[in-house]
Design an enzyme around this catalytic site. Structure first.
Site, short mmCIF file in Angstrom:
data_model
loop_
_atom_site.label_atom_id
_atom_site.label_comp_id
_atom_site.label_asym_id
_atom_site.label_seq_id
_atom_site.Cartn_x
_atom_site.Cartn_y
_atom_site.Cartn_z
N ARG A 228 0.67 -1.10 -0.16
CA ARG A 228 0.04 -0.09 0.05
C ARG A 228 0.93 1.28 0.02
NH1 ARG A 228 -2.26 -3.50 4.05
NH2 ARG A 228 -4.21 -4.24 3.49
N LYS A 253 -2.00 -1.96 7.68
CA LYS A 253 -3.58 -1.81 7.91
C LYS A 253 -4.16 -2.92 9.01
CE LYS A 253 -8.00 -1.34 5.39
NZ LYS A 253 -8.70 -1.15 4.17
N HIS A 320 -2.52 2.32 -6.10
CA HIS A 320 -3.10 1.20 -5.73
C HIS A 320 -3.01 0.06 -6.71
CE1 HIS A 320 -4.31 -0.72 -2.11
NE2 HIS A 320 -5.14 -1.11 -2.39
N ARG A 323 -0.42 -2.66 -6.60
CA ARG A 323 -0.87 -3.68 -5.58
C ARG A 323 -1.79 -4.69 -6.22
NH1 ARG A 323 -0.99 -5.01 0.03
NH2 ARG A 323 -3.24 -5.36 0.64
N HIS A 346 -4.38 -9.54 3.91
CA HIS A 346 -5.78 -9.32 4.20
C HIS A 346 -6.29 -10.46 5.31
CE1 HIS A 346 -6.16 -8.37 -0.58
NE2 HIS A 346 -6.16 -7.54 0.33
N TYR A 355 -9.65 -11.32 -6.69
CA TYR A 355 -8.72 -11.20 -7.96
C TYR A 355 -8.97 -12.44 -8.64
CZ TYR A 355 -6.35 -7.62 -5.20
OH TYR A 355 -6.03 -6.51 -4.56
#
Length: 380
Positions: A228, A253, A320, A323, A346, A355
């Site tokens: 990120r 995050k 982004h 990524r 994640h 994805y």
């Protein structure tokens, strides 16, 4: 003349002037304690009540608003109550360990709602806004739903409205100590958007576009490690582990540490960059303009936009996308989803599973019925 003030950190505010003169800039300097932020294009001042009052005293003819709220030399009882609730909210957010970004977003939503509530209750006059009536209105779920509907009608996205509801629920449950089971709201359905990605060749064109070594190194890392923008600018020299081919991401995050890939190509570029910049192990990998600070996220976003333009790729995308492209390209080349989830950090597998919907590897093997029909027709 207009002066716009926003809280940008726990103890800092940004100040922007509109329709101002050189004399007005001189007044800002006379207030003291401020400095110009070239990245954000605003003046930065300590966030104190005394400092806010000084702006009103130095600019008596100006319209001054702080995060949407009017500022005057003497705070009205309305504003005092709103600021008191904001301070309680800030303290609770800190104790709960919320990130600066989430804290800023929640406080902004709450302040806008409280001002809207004051307008709704016709309590603009000093002394008219009382704690009891305000608390009663805040915990009224029907009033919150009405506000959410108003935001939707103004054109705000479902994601924005959902965040506003979460902020108001946090205020009611965590600050005002209302029973959580009573604070239930109807939330707008989220839009399901697929991640936007670039092809492998497009990625190469973008990350190789910058001639500046620092800029190129940042873009290489963003793609090669799936980082990120906030993670790239907060890297330290000591986070790099070339022997194991790993990069340590500290407090990403969700305040989680993780390891991700360190590309050999990116490492070769990092070595050249570190040597050229003479960085020590105790420093940020990408220092900012001020001593001890890292590069601002907006600066890296600007670097990407300039690289995208220089690459000749005519697509609307933010940094982004690197990524997203990292994850999609790994998936298309056979990497298991579970490993991609770990590399991206994640918490929920469903986030990574998005994805699978943008990967074109299997789609390319499917022939359109139109092409098949025409081919069969020509073969007769």
């Amino acid at each position: 003349m207009y002066i716009h003030i926003h809280r940008i950190e726990c103890d800092q505010i940004s100040v922007k002037l509109e329709d101002f003169s050189k004399g007005d800039v001189g007044k800002l300097r006379a207030i003291g304690g401020g400095r110009w932020d070239p990245n954000g294009k605003f003046w930065r001042f300590p966030c104190t009540e005394e400092k806010i009052r000084q702006f009103a005293e130095y600019f008596p003819e100006a319209e001054i608003r702080m995060d949407g709220l009017a500022v005057s030399p003497k705070l009205s009882s309305d504003e005092k109550l709103i600021q008191a609730l904001d301070q309680k909210l800030l303290t609770t957010l800190k104790l709960k360990g919320y990130s600066l970004k989430t804290s800023k977003a929640y406080r902004g939503h709450v302040r806008r709602y409280l001002q809207n509530l004051a307008d709704h209750l016709r309590m603009k006059n000093p002394g008219a806004l009382k704690d009891e009536r305000m608390t009663s209105a805040i915990i009224d779920s029907s009033r919150t739903q009405q506000y959410a509907l108003q935001l939707l009608e103004q054109g705000h996205s479902p994601a924005y409205v959902n965040q506003a509801i979460s902020a108001l629920r946090f205020l009611a449950v965590e600050v005002l100590k209302q029973p959580s089971e009573q604070m239930k709201y109807i939330r707008p359905k989220k839009r399901k958007k697929l991640p936007y990605v670039l092809s492998e060749q497009e990625v190469l064109r973008v990350i190789q576009a910058p001639t500046n070594l620092k800029h190129r190194t940042m873009l290489y890392l963003a793609y090669a490690s799936g980082l990120r923008v906030s993670e790239v600018v907060r890297l330290k020299v000591t986070d790099i582990d070339p022997e194991r081919g790993l990069l340590r991401v500290r407090q990403g995050k969700g305040k989680k540490d993780r390891h991700t890939l360190l590309s050999q190509t990116a490492w070769d570029l990092i070595k050249k960059y570190v040597e050229a910049e003479r960085l020590s192990n105790s420093m940020w990998l990408f220092p900012g303009q001020h001593p001890g600070s890292h590069l601002h996220e907006r600066s890296l976003q600007k670097v990407f936009q300039e690289a995208l333009k220089a690459s000749g790729i005519r697509k609307q995308a933010g940094i982004h996308v690197l990524r997203h492209s990292f994850a999609t390209h790994l998936l298309e080349n056979g990497t298991d989803l579970r490993y991609i989830q770990e590399l991206l950090g994640h918490a929920n597998p469903s986030t990574t599973e998005r994805y699978t919907h943008v990967s074109t590897k299997n789609l390319k093997q499917i022939e359109s019925p139109l092409d098949r029909i025409l081919r069969d027709q020509q073969g007769r």
